[in-house]
Motif scaffolding. Sequence first.
Motif, PDB file in Angstrom:
ATOM      1  N   VAL A  12       0.891  -1.231  -0.035  1.00 31.57           N
ATOM      2  CA  VAL A  12      -0.071   0.069   0.030  1.00 31.57           C
ATOM      3  C   VAL A  12       1.034   1.342  -0.001  1.00 31.57           C
ATOM      4  O   VAL A  12       1.907   1.154   0.437  1.00 31.57           O
ATOM      5  N   GLN A  13       0.386   2.308  -0.624  1.00 31.94           N
ATOM      6  CA  GLN A  13       1.136   3.612  -0.450  1.00 31.94           C
ATOM      7  C   GLN A  13       1.200   4.271   0.818  1.00 31.94           C
ATOM      8  O   GLN A  13       0.051   4.096   1.448  1.00 31.94           O
ATOM      9  N   SER A  14       1.749   5.342   1.062  1.00 34.98           N
ATOM     10  CA  SER A  14       2.032   5.925   2.229  1.00 34.98           C
ATOM     11  C   SER A  14       0.539   6.944   2.385  1.00 34.98           C
ATOM     12  O   SER A  14       0.214   7.393   1.253  1.00 34.98           O
ATOM     13  N   GLY A  15       0.279   6.709   3.719  1.00 37.49           N
ATOM     14  CA  GLY A  15      -1.153   7.180   3.842  1.00 37.49           C
ATOM     15  C   GLY A  15      -2.435   6.148   3.496  1.00 37.49           C
ATOM     16  O   GLY A  15      -3.637   6.838   3.806  1.00 37.49           O
ATOM     17  N   GLY A  16      -2.529   5.334   3.002  1.00 37.83           N
ATOM     18  CA  GLY A  16      -3.266   4.290   2.808  1.00 37.83           C
ATOM     19  C   GLY A  16      -3.775   3.397   3.898  1.00 37.83           C
ATOM     20  O   GLY A  16      -3.276   3.688   4.976  1.00 37.83           O
ATOM     21  N   ARG A  66      -3.976   5.555  14.930  1.00 33.14           N
ATOM     22  CA  ARG A  66      -4.008   5.324  13.444  1.00 33.14           C
ATOM     23  C   ARG A  66      -4.425   3.858  13.333  1.00 33.14           C
ATOM     24  O   ARG A  66      -5.189   3.446  12.382  1.00 33.14           O
ATOM     25  N   PHE A  67      -4.235   3.024  14.207  1.00 32.20           N
ATOM     26  CA  PHE A  67      -4.687   1.502  14.034  1.00 32.20           C
ATOM     27  C   PHE A  67      -5.774   1.154  15.174  1.00 32.20           C
ATOM     28  O   PHE A  67      -5.566   1.955  15.987  1.00 32.20           O
ATOM     29  N   SER A  84      -3.712   5.583   7.681  1.00 29.75           N
ATOM     30  CA  SER A  84      -2.702   6.528   7.689  1.00 29.75           C
ATOM     31  C   SER A  84      -1.115   5.703   7.619  1.00 29.75           C
ATOM     32  O   SER A  84      -0.357   6.137   8.337  1.00 29.75           O
ATOM     33  N   LEU A  85      -1.194   4.839   7.089  1.00 29.28           N
ATOM     34  CA  LEU A  85       0.053   4.023   6.840  1.00 29.28           C
ATOM     35  C   LEU A  85       1.336   4.785   6.587  1.00 29.28           C
ATOM     36  O   LEU A  85       1.320   5.499   5.685  1.00 29.28           O
ATOM     37  N   LYS A  86       2.433   4.467   7.175  1.00 29.45           N
ATOM     38  CA  LYS A  86       3.767   5.039   7.016  1.00 29.45           C
ATOM     39  C   LYS A  86       4.729   3.955   6.439  1.00 29.45           C
ATOM     40  O   LYS A  86       4.785   2.810   6.868  1.00 29.45           O
ATOM     41  N   PRO A  87       5.740   4.465   5.926  1.00 30.46           N
ATOM     42  CA  PRO A  87       6.788   3.281   5.418  1.00 30.46           C
ATOM     43  C   PRO A  87       7.364   2.583   6.744  1.00 30.46           C
ATOM     44  O   PRO A  87       7.587   1.435   6.493  1.00 30.46           O
ATOM     45  N   GLU A  88       7.461   3.370   7.715  1.00 31.66           N
ATOM     46  CA  GLU A  88       8.046   2.714   8.943  1.00 31.66           C
ATOM     47  C   GLU A  88       6.821   1.583   9.537  1.00 31.66           C
ATOM     48  O   GLU A  88       7.775   1.029  10.549  1.00 31.66           O
ATOM     49  N   ASP A  89       5.693   1.614   8.946  1.00 33.43           N
ATOM     50  CA  ASP A  89       4.976   0.432   9.470  1.00 33.43           C
ATOM     51  C   ASP A  89       5.156  -0.808   8.715  1.00 33.43           C
ATOM     52  O   ASP A  89       4.603  -1.970   9.059  1.00 33.43           O
ATOM     53  N   THR A  90       6.119  -0.797   7.746  1.00 40.67           N
ATOM     54  CA  THR A  90       6.434  -1.908   7.175  1.00 40.67           C
ATOM     55  C   THR A  90       7.254  -3.165   7.777  1.00 40.67           C
ATOM     56  O   THR A  90       8.096  -2.841   8.476  1.00 40.67           O
ATOM     57  N   GLY A 118       2.331 -15.050  10.089  1.00 36.44           N
ATOM     58  CA  GLY A 118       2.825 -13.909   9.486  1.00 36.44           C
ATOM     59  C   GLY A 118       2.123 -13.364   8.326  1.00 36.44           C
ATOM     60  O   GLY A 118       2.146 -14.155   7.463  1.00 36.44           O
ATOM     61  N   THR A 119       2.050 -12.184   8.056  1.00 37.05           N
ATOM     62  CA  THR A 119       1.516 -11.535   6.782  1.00 37.05           C
ATOM     63  C   THR A 119       2.429 -10.440   6.480  1.00 37.05           C
ATOM     64  O   THR A 119       2.584  -9.440   7.559  1.00 37.05           O
ATOM     65  N   LEU A 120       2.841 -10.177   5.345  1.00 38.48           N
ATOM     66  CA  LEU A 120       3.903  -9.037   5.100  1.00 38.48           C
ATOM     67  C   LEU A 120       2.951  -7.861   4.703  1.00 38.48           C
ATOM     68  O   LEU A 120       1.928  -7.761   3.818  1.00 38.48           O
ATOM     69  N   VAL A 121       3.284  -6.748   5.326  1.00 42.50           N
ATOM     70  CA  VAL A 121       2.804  -5.500   4.959  1.00 42.50           C
ATOM     71  C   VAL A 121       3.851  -4.379   4.669  1.00 42.50           C
ATOM     72  O   VAL A 121       4.925  -4.398   5.363  1.00 42.50           O
ATOM     73  N   THR A 122       3.807  -3.983   3.317  1.00 48.99           N
ATOM     74  CA  THR A 122       4.879  -3.220   2.916  1.00 48.99           C
ATOM     75  C   THR A 122       4.000  -1.892   2.513  1.00 48.99           C
ATOM     76  O   THR A 122       3.241  -1.574   1.931  1.00 48.99           O
ATOM     77  N   VAL A 123       4.604  -0.713   2.992  1.00 51.51           N
ATOM     78  CA  VAL A 123       3.924   0.528   2.725  1.00 51.51           C
ATOM     79  C   VAL A 123       5.312   1.474   2.109  1.00 51.51           C
ATOM     80  O   VAL A 123       6.163   1.606   2.570  1.00 51.51           O
ATOM     81  N   SER A 124       4.779   1.728   0.831  1.00 51.08           N
ATOM     82  CA  SER A 124       5.742   2.586  -0.189  1.00 51.08           C
ATOM     83  C   SER A 124       5.513   3.932   0.164  1.00 51.08           C
ATOM     84  O   SER A 124       4.412   4.498   0.361  1.00 51.08           O
ATOM     85  N   SER A 125       6.636   4.637  -0.268  1.00 48.41           N
ATOM     86  CA  SER A 125       6.665   5.954  -0.034  1.00 48.41           C
ATOM     87  C   SER A 125       6.424   7.007  -1.251  1.00 48.41           C
ATOM     88  O   SER A 125       6.256   6.512  -2.202  1.00 48.41           O
TER      89      SER A 125
END
Length: 125
Positions: A12-16, A66-67, A84-90, A118-125
């Motif tokens: 997901v993109q940052s802010g998503g 946020r969560f 409001s996901l952030k890259p540091e939430d990756t 486990g499930t991977l969450v990737t937040v792109s900037s």
Amino acid sequence: QVQLVESGGGLVQSGGSLRLSCAASGSIFSIYTMGWYRQAPGKQRDLVAAITSPDTTNYADSVKGRFTISRDNAKNTVYLQMNSLKPEDTAVYYCNARGEYNPSDYEGPRALDAWGQGTLVTVSS
């Protein structure tokens, strides 16, 4: 005897936003606390949020506001709404369940401390 199956991770993109789900099944006697932890590469696994019956919640400072963690006790399922996901939430997000389970028909309940895969969450900037 107890399995946790997670779903909902992704890119997901940052802010998503993303919503994670975790369903517990098996020889469950009672689940007191369900929670989400996360582990980023090279870092330790840390608590993100937890919910204890009936509805006591606990959040890491970094995700407060946020969560949102919620639970469906009838389905032994816990959710994590992440906004409001952030890259540091990756990170890889892990579900945890604590309580008691039934090892067999001939024994009383034992302590339960189970983890999902486990499930991977990737937040792109």
